[in-house]
Design an enzyme around this catalytic site. Structure first.
Site, PDB file in Angstrom:
ATOM      1  N   GLU A  95      23.451 -18.224 -57.606  1.00 25.29           N
ATOM      2  CA  GLU A  95      23.079 -19.258 -58.580  1.00 25.29           C
ATOM      3  C   GLU A  95      23.835 -20.551 -58.292  1.00 25.29           C
ATOM      4  O   GLU A  95      24.919 -20.539 -57.708  1.00 25.29           O
ATOM      5  CB  GLU A  95      23.388 -18.708 -59.990  1.00 25.29           C
ATOM      6  CG  GLU A  95      23.261 -19.682 -61.133  1.00 25.29           C
ATOM      7  CD  GLU A  95      21.858 -20.162 -61.431  1.00 25.29           C
ATOM      8  OE1 GLU A  95      21.144 -20.550 -60.474  1.00 25.29           O
ATOM      9  OE2 GLU A  95      21.478 -20.219 -62.613  1.00 25.29           O
ATOM     10  N   ASP A  96      23.258 -21.666 -58.715  1.00 27.83           N
ATOM     11  CA  ASP A  96      23.887 -22.959 -58.474  1.00 27.83           C
ATOM     12  C   ASP A  96      25.096 -23.206 -59.370  1.00 27.83           C
ATOM     13  O   ASP A  96      26.155 -23.594 -58.899  1.00 27.83           O
ATOM     14  CB  ASP A  96      22.867 -24.109 -58.632  1.00 27.83           C
ATOM     15  CG  ASP A  96      22.094 -24.044 -59.948  1.00 27.83           C
ATOM     16  OD1 ASP A  96      22.316 -23.106 -60.737  1.00 27.83           O
ATOM     17  OD2 ASP A  96      21.257 -24.935 -60.182  1.00 27.83           O
ATOM     18  N   ASP A  99      27.401 -22.240 -66.761  1.00 24.57           N
ATOM     19  CA  ASP A  99      27.875 -23.102 -67.839  1.00 24.57           C
ATOM     20  C   ASP A  99      28.330 -22.179 -68.979  1.00 24.57           C
ATOM     21  O   ASP A  99      29.410 -21.606 -68.905  1.00 24.57           O
ATOM     22  CB  ASP A  99      26.696 -24.008 -68.215  1.00 24.57           C
ATOM     23  CG  ASP A  99      27.041 -25.088 -69.211  1.00 24.57           C
ATOM     24  OD1 ASP A  99      28.215 -25.447 -69.310  1.00 24.57           O
ATOM     25  OD2 ASP A  99      26.130 -25.576 -69.907  1.00 24.57           O
ATOM     26  N   PHE A 148      27.866 -33.379 -66.664  1.00 20.00           N
ATOM     27  CA  PHE A 148      26.536 -32.993 -66.214  1.00 20.00           C
ATOM     28  C   PHE A 148      26.419 -33.384 -64.737  1.00 20.00           C
ATOM     29  O   PHE A 148      26.569 -34.547 -64.376  1.00 20.00           O
ATOM     30  CB  PHE A 148      25.429 -33.637 -67.041  1.00 20.00           C
ATOM     31  CG  PHE A 148      24.130 -32.931 -66.821  1.00 20.00           C
ATOM     32  CD1 PHE A 148      23.839 -31.756 -67.508  1.00 20.00           C
ATOM     33  CD2 PHE A 148      23.205 -33.399 -65.882  1.00 20.00           C
ATOM     34  CE1 PHE A 148      22.659 -31.063 -67.268  1.00 20.00           C
ATOM     35  CE2 PHE A 148      22.029 -32.715 -65.640  1.00 20.00           C
ATOM     36  CZ  PHE A 148      21.752 -31.551 -66.338  1.00 20.00           C
ATOM     37  N   ARG A 161      17.784 -33.635 -56.920  1.00 20.79           N
ATOM     38  CA  ARG A 161      18.103 -32.360 -56.259  1.00 20.79           C
ATOM     39  C   ARG A 161      18.487 -32.563 -54.793  1.00 20.79           C
ATOM     40  O   ARG A 161      19.218 -31.771 -54.226  1.00 20.79           O
ATOM     41  CB  ARG A 161      16.891 -31.415 -56.292  1.00 20.79           C
ATOM     42  CG  ARG A 161      16.536 -30.895 -57.662  1.00 20.79           C
ATOM     43  CD  ARG A 161      15.518 -29.774 -57.525  1.00 20.79           C
ATOM     44  NE  ARG A 161      14.836 -29.476 -58.771  1.00 20.79           N
ATOM     45  CZ  ARG A 161      15.314 -28.686 -59.731  1.00 20.79           C
ATOM     46  NH1 ARG A 161      16.480 -28.105 -59.587  1.00 20.79           N
ATOM     47  NH2 ARG A 161      14.616 -28.480 -60.836  1.00 20.79           N
TER      48      ARG A 161
HETATM   49  P1  5GP Z   1      24.148 -21.335 -68.882  1.00 21.34           P
HETATM   50  O1  5GP Z   1      23.195 -20.287 -69.331  1.00 21.34           O
HETATM   51  O2  5GP Z   1      25.283 -20.798 -68.035  1.00 21.34           O
HETATM   52  O3  5GP Z   1      24.669 -22.143 -70.039  1.00 21.34           O
HETATM   53  O4  5GP Z   1      23.323 -22.383 -68.069  1.00 21.34           O
HETATM   54  C1  5GP Z   1      23.100 -22.277 -66.740  1.00 21.34           C
HETATM   55  C2  5GP Z   1      21.964 -23.188 -66.309  1.00 21.34           C
HETATM   56  O5  5GP Z   1      22.016 -24.450 -66.989  1.00 21.34           O
HETATM   57  C3  5GP Z   1      22.055 -23.502 -64.843  1.00 21.34           C
HETATM   58  O6  5GP Z   1      21.359 -22.573 -64.074  1.00 21.34           O
HETATM   59  C4  5GP Z   1      21.442 -24.881 -64.776  1.00 21.34           C
HETATM   60  O7  5GP Z   1      20.048 -24.759 -64.667  1.00 21.34           O
HETATM   61  C5  5GP Z   1      21.774 -25.499 -66.095  1.00 21.34           C
HETATM   62  N1  5GP Z   1      22.968 -26.340 -66.016  1.00 21.34           N
HETATM   63  C6  5GP Z   1      24.177 -26.122 -66.584  1.00 21.34           C
HETATM   64  N2  5GP Z   1      25.033 -27.117 -66.314  1.00 21.34           N
HETATM   65  C7  5GP Z   1      24.368 -27.977 -65.532  1.00 21.34           C
HETATM   66  C8  5GP Z   1      24.730 -29.223 -64.902  1.00 21.34           C
HETATM   67  O8  5GP Z   1      25.848 -29.757 -64.985  1.00 21.34           O
HETATM   68  N3  5GP Z   1      23.766 -29.834 -64.164  1.00 21.34           N
HETATM   69  C9  5GP Z   1      22.512 -29.311 -64.009  1.00 21.34           C
HETATM   70  N4  5GP Z   1      21.651 -29.994 -63.268  1.00 21.34           N
HETATM   71  N5  5GP Z   1      22.139 -28.145 -64.598  1.00 21.34           N
HETATM   72  C10 5GP Z   1      23.061 -27.493 -65.337  1.00 21.34           C
HETATM   73 MG    MG Z   2      20.111 -22.609 -62.436  1.00 23.12          MG
END
Ligand code: 5GP
Ligand code: MG
Length: 176
Positions: A95-96, A99, A148, A161
């Site tokens: 995963e990228d 959060d 972000f 991207r």
């Molecule tokens: P989580 O479920 O861990 O809160 O959210 C994860 C997803 O939120 C990531 O896969 C991504 O799609 C999005 N996300 C969270 N933080 C960022 C960020 O700083 N930048 C971007 N582009 N997407 C984020």
């Molecule tokens: Mg993602």
């Protein structure tokens, strides 16, 4: 356009190589199945596999979070389920960014239901300050502050991207 660089391309390349080495040490004779999460994880996954010089396979999944746009709340909806057989495989979820952790935790639980031999998580960016759930990350690229971020696969409304560095976006500003 003010997009401050947080992690430079050169540092990214170096770190990806290091993660690939770690994975190689753990999986060299196991033919692991790397499961990339679309769309954000695609750039990291493709760089990663070009550094994995041992047999492995690749699969993709895609999910969307319910709830508000910027905060996930633990519910996910499958847009694309894995097509390959997971049972009996050594799986690495790629995963990228993590959060709150809701998305990855849910994906991890869903994959575990398919009875893989093992399942680890590899995430490029860890926004650790924002974690809401308990989740173990096996491979982490960088721990990052709570901004972000865009670039290297990460988008803001589908933009940015393609950027080679990871950059910080100011959500107060307007972007073309
Ligand atoms: P989580 O479920 O861990 O809160 O959210 C994860 C997803 O939120 C990531 O896969 C991504 O799609 C999005 N996300 C969270 N933080 C960022 C960020 O700083 N930048 C971007 N582009 N997407 C984020
Ligand atoms: Mg993602």
């Amino acid at each position: 356009m003010k997009l401050k660089v947080l992690i430079k391309e050169k540092e990214i390349k170096k770190r990806v190589k290091e993660i690939a080495e770690e994975i190689k040490k753990d999986y060299k004779d196991k033919n692991p199945l790397l499961i990339g999460i679309l769309k954000g994880g695609v750039v990291f996954l493709s760089d990663l596999i070009r550094n994995l010089n041992f047999p492995h396979e690749v699969e993709f999944i895609r999910v969307s979070s319910y709830g508000s746009k910027s905060i996930s709340d633990g519910k996910i909806k499958w847009i694309m389920k894995p097509q390959m057989e997971i049972k009996g495989r050594h799986v690495i979820i790629v995963e990228d960014i993590i959060d709150t952790g809701y998305t990855l935790k849910k994906i991890y639980e869903e994959i575990k239901k398919e009875e893989p031999l093992s399942c680890k998580i590899c995430v490029f960016l860890d926004k650790f300050e924002r974690r809401k759930v308990n989740i173990h990350l096996d491979y982490v690229g960088f721990r990052v502050p709570n901004f972000f971020l865009v670039g290297y696969g990460l988008d803001f409304n589908e933009k940015f991207r393609y950027l080679k560095d990871i950059r910080i976006i100011d959500l107060e500003e307007k972007y073309e």
